[in-house]
Design an enzyme around this catalytic site. Sequence first.
Site, PDB file in Angstrom:
ATOM      1  CB  SER A 135      82.207  88.371  56.899  1.00 56.67           C
ATOM      2  OG  SER A 135      81.646  86.575  57.897  1.00 56.67           O
ATOM      3  CE1 TYR A 148      76.925  87.326  54.312  1.00 55.49           C
ATOM      4  CE2 TYR A 148      78.495  85.204  55.078  1.00 55.49           C
ATOM      5  CZ  TYR A 148      78.085  86.787  54.814  1.00 55.49           C
ATOM      6  OH  TYR A 148      78.385  87.816  56.748  1.00 55.49           O
TER       7      TYR A 148
END
Length: 272
Positions: A135, A148
């Site tokens: 990501s 995360y």
Amino acid sequence: MSADKTVLITGASSGIGRATAELFAQRGWTVAATMRKPETSDLASKSDRIRLFKLDVTDQASVEAAVADVIAQCGGIDVVVNNAGYGLMGPFEAQTDEQIRRQFETNLFGVLNVTRAVLPHMRERRQGRIVNVGSAAGRMTLPLYSMYSATKWALEGFSEGLWFELRQHNIKVKIIEPGMIKTDFFERSREVATKPGLTAYDDFVAQVAPNLKAWEEAGAESDVVARSIWRASTSIWPRLRYQPNATFTVWGRGWVPGHLYVRLIRRLFNAW
């Protein structure tokens, strides 16, 4: 790379994984689409080149069984796309130890489990690619996504280190770093942490969460990431990182002074 290839994709039930499975099938590959509950998916009906396999990335026995089944039924694995993952959102103080460990077990250790299972096969054949879906949050951070981001930053380090190790075996490693993508992330692939009696972050969450959701809704479609995964899986160019819908964001992190970059993120998400 020729079309008579097999790709194993984790987390193929929806979003980026599903879009990637459909794209590879359209382009002539055999697709081993893995997920925790294949019996609930209609993905196999989209193409006769897609086969469903049960795989839970957090369960090593499940991983090893699925990899063995794919090799037996498809004749080998040429590319692995480590896509399975979800987002734990909320103030760190509200997150339980169980939630944090589950986030790491899925987003990081799940990738390690699958990679460990396929490497002997790829080494024996002296070919293969490991494509890890990270990501842009692995190169920057977002408010309310501390854990995360931590998993995605760790994935960056693992992938780059593995890149050096596997070159001698003709196994290539790629990292996909998507920006915000229009998926069901906020409805299906996100867990929101709350703690009874903890109200100190309520105003901050109320300010930031709508901006995070608005940013997602303005994001690119899953197909954009699927096409980057395709390029990473087939291109002969020795490139490690791909940033679908995130090039400017990642570039800014590297060139804008730190205090200005953080201020930009705070302003973008109203994280004051």
